[in-house]
Design a protein around this motif. Structure first.
Motif, PDB file in Angstrom:
ATOM      1  N   UNK A   1      -4.618  15.067  -1.474  1.00  0.00           N
ATOM      2  CA  UNK A   1      -5.687  14.991  -2.463  1.00  0.00           C
ATOM      3  C   UNK A   1      -6.312  13.599  -2.514  1.00  0.00           C
ATOM      4  N   UNK A   2      -5.457  12.582  -2.442  1.00  0.00           N
ATOM      5  CA  UNK A   2      -5.970  11.210  -2.481  1.00  0.00           C
ATOM      6  C   UNK A   2      -6.774  10.894  -1.223  1.00  0.00           C
ATOM      7  N   UNK A   3      -6.326  11.385  -0.080  1.00  0.00           N
ATOM      8  CA  UNK A   3      -7.055  11.163   1.167  1.00  0.00           C
ATOM      9  C   UNK A   3      -8.431  11.820   1.105  1.00  0.00           C
ATOM     10  N   UNK A   4      -8.469  13.032   0.556  1.00  0.00           N
ATOM     11  CA  UNK A   4      -9.744  13.746   0.458  1.00  0.00           C
ATOM     12  C   UNK A   4     -10.690  13.061  -0.516  1.00  0.00           C
ATOM     13  N   UNK A   5     -10.141  12.514  -1.595  1.00  0.00           N
ATOM     14  CA  UNK A   5     -10.971  11.855  -2.612  1.00  0.00           C
ATOM     15  C   UNK A   5     -11.422  10.471  -2.177  1.00  0.00           C
ATOM     16  N   UNK A   6     -10.508   9.688  -1.609  1.00  0.00           N
ATOM     17  CA  UNK A   6     -10.787   8.292  -1.293  1.00  0.00           C
ATOM     18  C   UNK A   6     -11.324   8.086   0.121  1.00  0.00           C
ATOM     19  N   UNK A   7     -11.179   9.108   0.971  1.00  0.00           N
ATOM     20  CA  UNK A   7     -11.639   9.027   2.363  1.00  0.00           C
ATOM     21  C   UNK A   7     -10.879   7.983   3.169  1.00  0.00           C
ATOM     22  N   UNK A   8      -9.626   7.772   2.806  1.00  0.00           N
ATOM     23  CA  UNK A   8      -8.760   6.879   3.577  1.00  0.00           C
ATOM     24  C   UNK A   8      -7.313   7.278   3.312  1.00  0.00           C
ATOM     25  N   UNK A   9      -6.426   6.946   4.237  1.00  0.00           N
ATOM     26  CA  UNK A   9      -5.029   7.315   4.099  1.00  0.00           C
ATOM     27  C   UNK A   9      -4.319   6.545   2.998  1.00  0.00           C
ATOM     28  N   UNK A  10      -3.485   7.247   2.251  1.00  0.00           N
ATOM     29  CA  UNK A  10      -2.740   6.649   1.149  1.00  0.00           C
ATOM     30  C   UNK A  10      -1.300   7.140   1.209  1.00  0.00           C
ATOM     31  N   UNK A  11      -0.355   6.220   1.032  1.00  0.00           N
ATOM     32  CA  UNK A  11       1.053   6.604   0.926  1.00  0.00           C
ATOM     33  C   UNK A  11       1.405   6.732  -0.547  1.00  0.00           C
ATOM     34  N   UNK A  12       2.145   7.756  -0.898  1.00  0.00           N
ATOM     35  CA  UNK A  12       2.543   7.982  -2.287  1.00  0.00           C
ATOM     36  C   UNK A  12       4.043   7.803  -2.421  1.00  0.00           C
ATOM     37  N   UNK A  13       4.446   7.049  -3.419  1.00  0.00           N
ATOM     38  CA  UNK A  13       5.859   6.886  -3.752  1.00  0.00           C
ATOM     39  C   UNK A  13       6.076   7.404  -5.164  1.00  0.00           C
ATOM     40  N   UNK A  14       6.979   8.358  -5.325  1.00  0.00           N
ATOM     41  CA  UNK A  14       7.283   8.920  -6.634  1.00  0.00           C
ATOM     42  C   UNK A  14       8.548   8.271  -7.178  1.00  0.00           C
ATOM     43  N   UNK A  15       8.467   7.777  -8.417  1.00  0.00           N
ATOM     44  CA  UNK A  15       9.608   7.070  -9.001  1.00  0.00           C
ATOM     45  C   UNK A  15       9.950   7.686 -10.353  1.00  0.00           C
ATOM     46  N   UNK A  16      11.143   7.373 -10.846  1.00  0.00           N
ATOM     47  CA  UNK A  16      11.625   7.909 -12.111  1.00  0.00           C
ATOM     48  C   UNK A  16      10.810   7.360 -13.285  1.00  0.00           C
TER      49      UNK A  16
END
Length: 422
Positions: free
Chosen positions: A387-402
């Motif tokens: 979703x972020x790639x489609x919105x921002x038009x660039x690759x994004x890494x996602x880190x999920x934390x507590x």
């Protein structure tokens, strides 16, 4: 007030302001002389385009007293921006300036639902930051009971809400989130255990999705207030109960919208950088001040609420907020909009930009919701990255934390973006 009268009063006060700044401030006299413009050349708002812009760097160069247009002995108060990038910019106030500030803040708070029957808890700080004082002056004008807690001590803030029966709260946007978390940590349900049903928030950009979460957590009607030190502080503009843009108090502030790159004026409904001219400021008037906030002017000059002051759009970010990553422009508000669509996520996040092996890297750290069960975190992470790639038009890494992993700000604005490249 009919539009015709608003515009006549605006132009009358504009002529006074330009003359006042020119005759009483060396910076503006030199600036207008260099542009070949005299105060007599400015008769209506359309003539303002003849004047050069004022920038934040200009105001910093005038620190501390170079912006004054009255003797120092007439100054009753001074406030300052945070100065996170160096020398702060200042706002000075005569008695009349404080009276005007109280008036526009009172209009804004009244539009947010404040009445004499309310108990208003003021959580912004009472210091060089304008926040606490602006709400205080406005609330005193309305006649509401004030609980002036100032910033921080969140558990005590919640207890005071319960003890005093607070009905309305004002805060920096990110602190509204912190108060929500603190209440839940204390076992307090804001909807059930407090009487807070109205809130007015400012100082930071926030999305519709974030407003919705705060509103639902407190069963609260959420309002936006706008303003900054160089104009007066909170109270320059505010939304009405229809929540469709912010009514600008045009009898005290004139707004233009320009292209951030070219400085050329843009059409109504077209986004650009807000440029303000004060109309009644005695101590430290500003002419065509580029404030760096991104918004637009409504084409319509009427509103179904009945108010006749023109509206500006909700602030969508700052010119300075835009991050350039591998040639692509990223706005933090776009990231927030995507994240808050997911009920599995909390409201806190951080955008970290770094450069590795000569390439830019964007990592979004997002906290999980307290209520999330045994979700498939790998699947959630992949969906967020898509979703972020489609919105921002660039690759994004996602880190999920507590939950509660990211640092909270008890005082001041949230730090959403960390650009490590510098």
């Amino acid at each position: 007030m009919p539009r015709r009268e608003i515009e006549a009063l605006r132009d009358q006060r504009l002529r006074w302001t330009v003359k006042h700044a020119y005759e009483n401030n060396l910076f503006y006299r030199r600036r207008l002389d260099s542009a070949g413009v005299s105060p007599d050349d400015v008769k209506t708002a359309s003539d303002l385009r003849k004047l050069p812009f004022t920038t934040k760097d200009d105001l910093r160069s005038l620190y501390p007293y170079g912006i004054l247009a009255v003797p120092r002995t007439e100054i009753l108060e001074v406030h300052a921006t945070s100065g996170t990038t160096g020398v702060p910019t200042l706002g000075f106030y005569t008695q009349n300036d404080i009276d005007v500030w109280g008036e526009v803040a009172a209009r804004s708070l009244t539009m947010s639902g404040l009445t004499k029957k309310d108990i208003l808890q003021i959580t912004p700080s009472f210091g060089m930051f304008t926040g606490g004082f602006g709400f205080y002056y406005g609330a005193r004008r309305v006649g509401a009971m004030v609980v002036p807690t100032g910033a921080g001590f969140s558990r005590r803030q919640i207890q005071y809400m319960i003890d005093f029966g607070t009905t309305m709260v004002c805060a920096v946007v990110s602190y509204a989130l912190r108060l929500t978390e603190t209440a839940l940590e204390m076992g307090v349900d804001p909807r059930r255990d407090t009487q807070v049903r109205k809130g007015v928030f400012g100082s930071e950009m926030w999305t519709k999705e974030m407003k919705k979460r705060v509103a639902e957590a407190w069963d609260m009607d959420v309002y936006d207030i706008y303003g900054f030190t160089e104009l007066c502080g909170p109270g320059v503009a505010n939304d009405c109960h229809l929540h469709d843009g912010l009514h600008l108090w045009e009898d005290h502030f004139y707004a233009e919208v320009v292209d951030p790159k070219t400085g050329e004026s843009v059409e109504p409904e077209e986004r650009g950088e807000l440029v303000f001219t004060t109309l009644t400021k005695e101590a430290s008037p500003v002419l065509r001040y580029r404030c760096r906030d991104i918004s637009y002017l409504y084409d319509s000059t009427s509103c179904d609420c009945g108010r006749t002051h023109r509206r500006i759009g909700y602030i969508s970010g700052r010119v300075d907020d835009m991050i350039k990553v591998s040639g692509v422009s990223i706005w933090p508000s776009a990231v927030e909009t995507v994240l808050l669509k997911y009920p599995e996520l909390g409201v806190e996040y951080q955008i970290i930009v770094s450069r590795e092996d000569g390439r830019d890297r964007v990592r979004v750290v997002a906290e999980l919701s307290r209520d999330v069960k045994q979700a498939d975190l790998n699947r959630l992470r992949r969906k967020l990255e898509e979703d972020l790639h489609e919105t921002l038009m660039t690759g994004v890494e996602v880190e999920l934390v507590e939950p509660m992993t990211l640092q909270r700000q008890e005082v001041g604005k949230a730090k959403r973006v960390l650009d490590m490249r510098s």
